[in-house]
Each structure stands twice: as C-alpha cells, then as structure tokens.
Design a protein around this motif. Sequence first.
Motif, PDB file in Angstrom:
ATOM      1  N   CYS A   1       0.826  -1.205   0.000  1.00 34.12           N
ATOM      2  CA  CYS A   1       0.000   0.000   0.000  1.00 34.12           C
ATOM      3  C   CYS A   1       0.863   1.259   0.000  1.00 34.12           C
ATOM      4  O   CYS A   1       0.575   2.218  -0.707  1.00 34.12           O
ATOM      5  CB  CYS A   1      -0.925  -0.009   1.218  1.00 34.12           C
ATOM      6  N   LEU A   2       1.931   1.236   0.791  1.00 31.72           N
ATOM      7  CA  LEU A   2       2.777   2.419   0.907  1.00 31.72           C
ATOM      8  C   LEU A   2       3.390   2.828  -0.420  1.00 31.72           C
ATOM      9  O   LEU A   2       3.571   4.018  -0.684  1.00 31.72           O
ATOM     10  CB  LEU A   2       3.884   2.175   1.932  1.00 31.72           C
ATOM     11  N   ILE A   3       3.751   1.853  -1.245  1.00 31.34           N
ATOM     12  CA  ILE A   3       4.400   2.206  -2.514  1.00 31.34           C
ATOM     13  C   ILE A   3       3.521   1.876  -3.712  1.00 31.34           C
ATOM     14  O   ILE A   3       4.013   1.722  -4.822  1.00 31.34           O
ATOM     15  CB  ILE A   3       5.768   1.524  -2.640  1.00 31.34           C
ATOM     16  N   ASN A   4       2.221   1.810  -3.470  1.00 34.07           N
ATOM     17  CA  ASN A   4       1.277   1.599  -4.562  1.00 34.07           C
ATOM     18  C   ASN A   4       1.167   2.888  -5.377  1.00 34.07           C
ATOM     19  O   ASN A   4       0.708   3.912  -4.847  1.00 34.07           O
ATOM     20  CB  ASN A   4      -0.087   1.199  -4.009  1.00 34.07           C
ATOM     21  N   PRO A   5       1.575   2.899  -6.633  1.00 33.19           N
ATOM     22  CA  PRO A   5       1.533   4.128  -7.426  1.00 33.19           C
ATOM     23  C   PRO A   5       0.147   4.752  -7.489  1.00 33.19           C
ATOM     24  O   PRO A   5       0.018   5.982  -7.452  1.00 33.19           O
ATOM     25  CB  PRO A   5       2.003   3.659  -8.813  1.00 33.19           C
ATOM     26  N   LYS A   6      -0.894   3.918  -7.592  1.00 34.35           N
ATOM     27  CA  LYS A   6      -2.252   4.454  -7.677  1.00 34.35           C
ATOM     28  C   LYS A   6      -2.598   5.277  -6.447  1.00 34.35           C
ATOM     29  O   LYS A   6      -3.187   6.361  -6.543  1.00 34.35           O
ATOM     30  CB  LYS A   6      -3.243   3.297  -7.840  1.00 34.35           C
ATOM     31  N   ALA A   7      -2.201   4.775  -5.280  1.00 33.28           N
ATOM     32  CA  ALA A   7      -2.512   5.474  -4.037  1.00 33.28           C
ATOM     33  C   ALA A   7      -1.747   6.791  -3.935  1.00 33.28           C
ATOM     34  O   ALA A   7      -2.299   7.823  -3.535  1.00 33.28           O
ATOM     35  CB  ALA A   7      -2.189   4.573  -2.844  1.00 33.28           C
ATOM     36  N   TRP A   8      -0.467   6.762  -4.293  1.00 34.32           N
ATOM     37  CA  TRP A   8       0.331   7.988  -4.211  1.00 34.32           C
ATOM     38  C   TRP A   8      -0.170   9.053  -5.189  1.00 34.32           C
ATOM     39  O   TRP A   8      -0.240  10.239  -4.846  1.00 34.32           O
ATOM     40  CB  TRP A   8       1.800   7.681  -4.488  1.00 34.32           C
ATOM     41  N   LEU A   9      -0.502   8.626  -6.394  1.00 34.62           N
ATOM     42  CA  LEU A   9      -1.024   9.588  -7.359  1.00 34.62           C
ATOM     43  C   LEU A   9      -2.328  10.207  -6.864  1.00 34.62           C
ATOM     44  O   LEU A   9      -2.582  11.396  -7.045  1.00 34.62           O
ATOM     45  CB  LEU A   9      -1.234   8.899  -8.712  1.00 34.62           C
ATOM     46  N   PHE A  10      -3.160   9.379  -6.239  1.00 35.88           N
ATOM     47  CA  PHE A  10      -4.421   9.890  -5.683  1.00 35.88           C
ATOM     48  C   PHE A  10      -4.134  10.929  -4.601  1.00 35.88           C
ATOM     49  O   PHE A  10      -4.733  12.008  -4.586  1.00 35.88           O
ATOM     50  CB  PHE A  10      -5.238   8.736  -5.101  1.00 35.88           C
ATOM     51  N   ILE A  11      -3.222  10.602  -3.685  1.00 41.80           N
ATOM     52  CA  ILE A  11      -2.891  11.525  -2.601  1.00 41.80           C
ATOM     53  C   ILE A  11      -2.339  12.839  -3.149  1.00 41.80           C
ATOM     54  O   ILE A  11      -2.763  13.936  -2.766  1.00 41.80           O
ATOM     55  CB  ILE A  11      -1.863  10.887  -1.647  1.00 41.80           C
ATOM     56  N   LEU A  12      -1.376  12.719  -4.070  1.00 43.30           N
ATOM     57  CA  LEU A  12      -0.715  13.913  -4.595  1.00 43.30           C
ATOM     58  C   LEU A  12      -1.646  14.778  -5.433  1.00 43.30           C
ATOM     59  O   LEU A  12      -1.508  16.002  -5.466  1.00 43.30           O
ATOM     60  CB  LEU A  12       0.497  13.499  -5.434  1.00 43.30           C
ATOM     61  N   ALA A  13      -2.599  14.153  -6.100  1.00 43.45           N
ATOM     62  CA  ALA A  13      -3.490  14.899  -6.985  1.00 43.45           C
ATOM     63  C   ALA A  13      -4.728  15.434  -6.265  1.00 43.45           C
ATOM     64  O   ALA A  13      -5.221  16.513  -6.589  1.00 43.45           O
ATOM     65  CB  ALA A  13      -3.917  14.017  -8.158  1.00 43.45           C
ATOM     66  N   VAL A  14      -5.229  14.669  -5.284  1.00 43.56           N
ATOM     67  CA  VAL A  14      -6.532  14.984  -4.700  1.00 43.56           C
ATOM     68  C   VAL A  14      -6.443  15.755  -3.385  1.00 43.56           C
ATOM     69  O   VAL A  14      -7.208  16.703  -3.167  1.00 43.56           O
ATOM     70  CB  VAL A  14      -7.352  13.689  -4.496  1.00 43.56           C
ATOM     71  N   TYR A  15      -5.529  15.377  -2.511  1.00 42.50           N
ATOM     72  CA  TYR A  15      -5.491  16.018  -1.192  1.00 42.50           C
ATOM     73  C   TYR A  15      -5.340  17.535  -1.254  1.00 42.50           C
ATOM     74  O   TYR A  15      -6.009  18.264  -0.510  1.00 42.50           O
ATOM     75  CB  TYR A  15      -4.387  15.397  -0.341  1.00 42.50           C
ATOM     76  N   PRO A  16      -4.462  18.071  -2.109  1.00 42.48           N
ATOM     77  CA  PRO A  16      -4.345  19.533  -2.166  1.00 42.48           C
ATOM     78  C   PRO A  16      -5.644  20.223  -2.575  1.00 42.48           C
ATOM     79  O   PRO A  16      -5.840  21.404  -2.280  1.00 42.48           O
ATOM     80  CB  PRO A  16      -3.250  19.750  -3.228  1.00 42.48           C
ATOM     81  N   GLN A  17      -6.534  19.506  -3.261  1.00 43.45           N
ATOM     82  CA  GLN A  17      -7.792  20.109  -3.699  1.00 43.45           C
ATOM     83  C   GLN A  17      -8.864  20.108  -2.608  1.00 43.45           C
ATOM     84  O   GLN A  17      -9.745  20.956  -2.599  1.00 43.45           O
ATOM     85  CB  GLN A  17      -8.319  19.359  -4.921  1.00 43.45           C
ATOM     86  N   PHE A  18      -8.792  19.135  -1.695  1.00 44.40           N
ATOM     87  CA  PHE A  18      -9.860  18.963  -0.716  1.00 44.40           C
ATOM     88  C   PHE A  18      -9.474  19.354   0.710  1.00 44.40           C
ATOM     89  O   PHE A  18     -10.339  19.502   1.560  1.00 44.40           O
ATOM     90  CB  PHE A  18     -10.346  17.509  -0.734  1.00 44.40           C
ATOM     91  N   MET A  19      -8.201  19.481   0.983  1.00 39.34           N
ATOM     92  CA  MET A  19      -7.759  19.896   2.308  1.00 39.34           C
ATOM     93  C   MET A  19      -7.392  21.373   2.259  1.00 39.34           C
ATOM     94  O   MET A  19      -6.349  21.747   1.733  1.00 39.34           O
ATOM     95  CB  MET A  19      -6.562  19.040   2.755  1.00 39.34           C
ATOM     96  N   ARG A  20      -8.268  22.206   2.809  1.00 42.73           N
ATOM     97  CA  ARG A  20      -8.106  23.655   2.698  1.00 42.73           C
ATOM     98  C   ARG A  20      -8.185  24.321   4.066  1.00 42.73           C
ATOM     99  O   ARG A  20      -8.889  23.852   4.955  1.00 42.73           O
ATOM    100  CB  ARG A  20      -9.189  24.229   1.782  1.00 42.73           C
ATOM    101  N   PRO A  21      -7.481  25.432   4.225  1.00 41.82           N
ATOM    102  CA  PRO A  21      -7.462  26.128   5.522  1.00 41.82           C
ATOM    103  C   PRO A  21      -8.843  26.577   5.991  1.00 41.82           C
ATOM    104  O   PRO A  21      -9.116  26.589   7.200  1.00 41.82           O
ATOM    105  CB  PRO A  21      -6.554  27.339   5.244  1.00 41.82           C
TER     106      PRO A  21
END
Length: 211
Positions: A120-140
């Motif tokens: 899971c830690l080095i699953n490319p699909k998961a990392w791409l999801f984190i890198l692409a999606v988290y900045p859009q949904f986690m906001r101050p």
Amino acid sequence: MTYAENLGLFTLLLAGIITVPGMDMIFVTANALTGGRRAGVAATSGIMLGGAFHTLFGTVAVATLSTLVPQLAGPMLVIGAAYMIWIGYTLARSAIVIDDIEASRLHRTARIFTQGLITCLINPKAWLFILAVYPQFMRPEYGPFWRQALVMGALTLLLQATVYGGLALAAAKGRDALTSKPQVTIWIGRAAGWLLVAVAVLMLVEGWRSW
C-alpha cells in the motif's frame, strides 16, 4: 462549496479509487485465495495501515511540501512498480499448498501483513491519488489540517475495510472449496502473481515516462 459537500465529493473519489481493480485488490485476493481468511484479513490490515500513512503524508504534503509534489510522482511510480513486480514474481513462482500454510500460520500472517503495508505504501495508484486529490480537498477554510486529516483518514480506513475486507472474506470462502485440490490453489496463486506483474509493468512504464 461547503465542507460537507467537499467531503462528499472526496468520499466519492476515494470510493472510486479503492474499488477500481489494482495492486492492493489483487494482493488481497491472491492471499485470501491461497491462504484463507486469516491471510486475507492480514493483507487487508496491512493495506489499511498503509492508508493511514498515506493520510499522514497527504497532510504534510499539503501543509509544507506542496512544492515537492511534481518531483515525487515519477520516482514513486517507478519504486512502487518495481517492488510489486518482485512480489508478483515471487508469488508466480511459488507452490503454496494448504499444509505449508497451516504449519507456519503465525509467521506467514505477520509476513503477509508486512507485505500488505509495503504494498500500500508504494502503490503508485494510491500515491497519485494523494498527490493529486489532497491539495484540492484539504483547505485552511475548513479548519485545522489535523482535524481534516482525521476525517479523511477515517473514511479511507472504512472504505478499505469494506471493499478489501469483503473481498478477502469472499475469496476465502472460494478458497475453502479448494482445500481438497491443492494443485488448483497453487495455479490460482501463480496466475494472480503474473497478473500482479503485468499491472506493475504497465505502472513502471508510466512512471519511467513521467520521471
């Protein structure tokens, strides 16, 4: 967009990325088919712990490391795909039989849990999801990052447990019907291994191109 609407959209995207067949799903299925319910649950638990680490990374990336996102995507794809090729190749060359599983159950369960975590830690699909999606949904404006991370992490664990756990239990039932035919179990494990290799090779090529 309100926080509830934002969280609902994130949940839909998360459910989509988890239910799309990929390395984590193949890993859980292969272990449940060859090792039974205990192995399937161990694989799922390892992947869930990896999901918690992904949430932590996503929070840190959004808060302090956003400038490194483009540089991390390619290397993570290559490293993750290479590891999954090794796991798949090992499984494809194995000759797992029921007696071997029962004789070393505790050791095998711990090993599967660790492999699930690393998978899971080095699953490319998961990392791409984190890198692409988290900045859009986690906001101050939605409050402290740590509180948002707790909610998003809990959703991740819940969906992983539901999808992968359910898949593991279903696969384990199918495996129980094969206990009297160890040769069939061996070939199921090998087929799953080669499938894992094929998926990982595609991700390796994609990662190499984007690096």
